[in-house]
Design a protein around this motif. Structure first.
Motif, PDB file in Angstrom:
ATOM      1  N   LYS A   1       4.839  -1.281   1.278  1.00 37.15           N
ATOM      2  CA  LYS A   1       4.657  -2.725   1.446  1.00 37.15           C
ATOM      3  C   LYS A   1       3.465  -3.272   0.664  1.00 37.15           C
ATOM      4  O   LYS A   1       3.426  -4.450   0.334  1.00 37.15           O
ATOM      5  CB  LYS A   1       4.522  -3.085   2.927  1.00 37.15           C
ATOM      6  N   GLU A   2       2.495  -2.405   0.365  1.00 33.00           N
ATOM      7  CA  GLU A   2       1.283  -2.881  -0.314  1.00 33.00           C
ATOM      8  C   GLU A   2       1.546  -3.066  -1.806  1.00 33.00           C
ATOM      9  O   GLU A   2       1.742  -2.086  -2.534  1.00 33.00           O
ATOM     10  CB  GLU A   2       0.128  -1.903  -0.109  1.00 33.00           C
ATOM     11  N   SER A   3       1.537  -4.301  -2.255  1.00 37.12           N
ATOM     12  CA  SER A   3       1.853  -4.591  -3.656  1.00 37.12           C
ATOM     13  C   SER A   3       0.804  -4.026  -4.611  1.00 37.12           C
ATOM     14  O   SER A   3       1.088  -3.821  -5.793  1.00 37.12           O
ATOM     15  CB  SER A   3       1.980  -6.104  -3.862  1.00 37.12           C
ATOM     16  N   TYR A   4      -0.391  -3.776  -4.103  1.00 34.79           N
ATOM     17  CA  TYR A   4      -1.465  -3.269  -4.956  1.00 34.79           C
ATOM     18  C   TYR A   4      -1.430  -1.748  -5.112  1.00 34.79           C
ATOM     19  O   TYR A   4      -2.161  -1.183  -5.915  1.00 34.79           O
ATOM     20  CB  TYR A   4      -2.834  -3.684  -4.404  1.00 34.79           C
ATOM     21  N   LYS A   5      -0.596  -1.058  -4.336  1.00 36.79           N
ATOM     22  CA  LYS A   5      -0.555   0.406  -4.375  1.00 36.79           C
ATOM     23  C   LYS A   5       0.056   0.886  -5.691  1.00 36.79           C
ATOM     24  O   LYS A   5       1.157   0.467  -6.082  1.00 36.79           O
ATOM     25  CB  LYS A   5       0.265   0.936  -3.195  1.00 36.79           C
TER      26      LYS A   5
ATOM     27  N   ASP B   1       9.877   2.177   1.538  1.00 35.47           N
ATOM     28  CA  ASP B   1       9.388   0.844   1.203  1.00 35.47           C
ATOM     29  C   ASP B   1       7.866   0.829   1.319  1.00 35.47           C
ATOM     30  O   ASP B   1       7.313   0.887   2.417  1.00 35.47           O
ATOM     31  CB  ASP B   1       9.996  -0.187   2.155  1.00 35.47           C
TER      32      ASP B   1
ATOM     33  N   THR C   1      -3.959  -7.787 -12.467  1.00 37.30           N
ATOM     34  CA  THR C   1      -3.035  -6.829 -11.872  1.00 37.30           C
ATOM     35  C   THR C   1      -3.846  -5.664 -11.320  1.00 37.30           C
ATOM     36  O   THR C   1      -4.487  -4.933 -12.068  1.00 37.30           O
ATOM     37  CB  THR C   1      -2.026  -6.305 -12.909  1.00 37.30           C
TER      38      THR C   1
ATOM     39  N   TYR D   1      16.760  -2.588  -9.826  1.00 35.61           N
ATOM     40  CA  TYR D   1      15.385  -2.723  -9.355  1.00 35.61           C
ATOM     41  C   TYR D   1      14.845  -1.343  -8.983  1.00 35.61           C
ATOM     42  O   TYR D   1      15.597  -0.396  -8.754  1.00 35.61           O
ATOM     43  CB  TYR D   1      15.307  -3.656  -8.140  1.00 35.61           C
ATOM     44  N   GLN D   2      13.532  -1.238  -8.943  1.00 35.61           N
ATOM     45  CA  GLN D   2      12.915   0.063  -8.705  1.00 35.61           C
ATOM     46  C   GLN D   2      13.020   0.466  -7.236  1.00 35.61           C
ATOM     47  O   GLN D   2      12.810  -0.342  -6.337  1.00 35.61           O
ATOM     48  CB  GLN D   2      11.450   0.044  -9.118  1.00 35.61           C
TER      49      GLN D   2
ATOM     50  N   THR E   1      -3.944   3.050  -0.498  1.00 37.93           N
ATOM     51  CA  THR E   1      -3.991   1.888   0.381  1.00 37.93           C
ATOM     52  C   THR E   1      -5.262   2.042   1.221  1.00 37.93           C
ATOM     53  O   THR E   1      -5.843   3.127   1.294  1.00 37.93           O
ATOM     54  CB  THR E   1      -2.768   1.825   1.306  1.00 37.93           C
TER      55      THR E   1
ATOM     56  N   GLU F   1      -4.016  -2.158  -9.358  1.00 35.66           N
ATOM     57  CA  GLU F   1      -3.285  -0.978  -8.903  1.00 35.66           C
ATOM     58  C   GLU F   1      -4.301   0.023  -8.366  1.00 35.66           C
ATOM     59  O   GLU F   1      -5.124   0.544  -9.121  1.00 35.66           O
ATOM     60  CB  GLU F   1      -2.476  -0.352 -10.036  1.00 35.66           C
TER      61      GLU F   1
END
Length: 310
Positions: A213-217, A211, A66, A252-253, A72, A68
């Motif tokens: 979009k970057e899931s790693y942020k 929104d 995972t 949901y968040q 970005t 984080e």
């Protein structure tokens, strides 16, 4: 600053001063290295180059991990623009690239591509296949290929007492003041304004739903924050809720921002939201009316903070 995507697109006949790393957060510790690089390059009439990688190596080599990240890649590039660097090179990290030996990295990348004159790195830097390269090998290769290596001592880095891990922990625990102090700037979330359920408008607090979009942020601790953004070259303040809206639906968040004294359609706009102050944890209230009462209190606290602290 010139930003180059992929080191294959970079070439120079001028000698360069280089630093290497992911530099996630571009925090005070990173800034100390970069400031030294830029200053020494200017004194020597050389070009300063920061070589970074994206995706983050762990995204490629540890698929199940995972990840984080504080920034970005776009945020990181914007922050680095302010440092005085001549070149930012963002090289795609891949499994093939990770197999490059330490010698190949020095010879093919630092020497042949970057035309290096001096390398400035942080303490305990490792590079190359299986992170086999270290300061000892770098020093050996520097004699072979005629460049200088300068390692910033651990004591100098420790004096700053900053690491990306510390910043992430502060954000995860709601300690925004500490995180922003470590960073030297306000932590930010960037994203596009998308359609929501219009619930905020029905209770007198219309929100922009962001929104990311970057899931790693990294998204910090759920709760309510005082924030600001630049919209049409104007600074706009407001308050933001990160959470699942437990009083309303709790499904949901979401990241929702209510801007003060602002009435403008923001749908589909890309905004960067700076987090200034952590107001409170997210709560579940007994009713919508109880929620509205708390939001009004939040607004007063936020406006007082903006008036008296900024």
């Amino acid at each position: 600053m010139n930003t180059i995507q992929n080191i294959s697109n970079f070439s120079t006949s001028e000698k360069t001063y280089v630093t290497i790393g992911t530099f996630d957060g571009v925090h005070f510790g990173h800034q100390k290295i970069i400031d030294k690089l830029v200053l020494e390059a200017k004194k020597a009439n050389r070009k300063s180059v920061l070589l970074t990688f994206f995706p983050h190596p762990r995204m490629v080599l540890q698929k199940d991990a995972t990840i984080e990240l504080i920034n970005t890649i776009e945020e990181r590039a914007e922050l680095l623009k302010k440092t005085g660097l001549d070149y930012l090179i963002i090289h795609p990290f891949s499994k093939d690239f990770s197999r490059m030996t330490a010698l190949e990295f020095v010879r093919d990348i630092l020497v042949n591509k970057l035309n290096i004159s001096k390398l400035i790195i942080g303490y305990d830097h490792h590079f190359g296949k299986n992170r086999e390269g270290n300061i000892v090998q770098l020093t050996e290769y520097s004699h072979l290929y005629d460049f200088i290596v300068e390692e910033i001592p651990a004591q100098d880095i420790d004096d700053v007492s900053v690491s990306s891990t510390k910043v992430r922990h502060a954000l995860a625990t709601g300690n925004l003041k500490t995180a922003n102090n470590y960073l030297g700037y306000n932590f930010m979330l960037s994203g596009t304004v998308v359609n929501g359920k219009q619930l905020g408008g029905k209770i007198g607090y219309p929100t922009a739903n962001i929104d990311v979009k970057e899931s790693y942020k990294l998204v910090p601790k759920t709760g309510v924050y005082v924030v600001k953004s630049t919209i049409d070259n104007n600074t706009v303040f407001g308050m933001m809720n990160i959470g699942s809206r437990p009083t309303v639906d709790g499904t949901y968040q979401t990241i929702e921002v209510h801007f003060f004294d602002f009435n403008q359609d923001l749908y589909n706009q890309y905004l960067t939201i700076e987090l200034l102050y952590f107001l409170r944890d997210e709560e579940k209230f007994s009713s919508i009316d109880a929620l509205i009462v708390q939001i009004k209190k939040d607004e007063k606290t936020a406006r007082d903070y903006i008036k008296n602290k900024l």
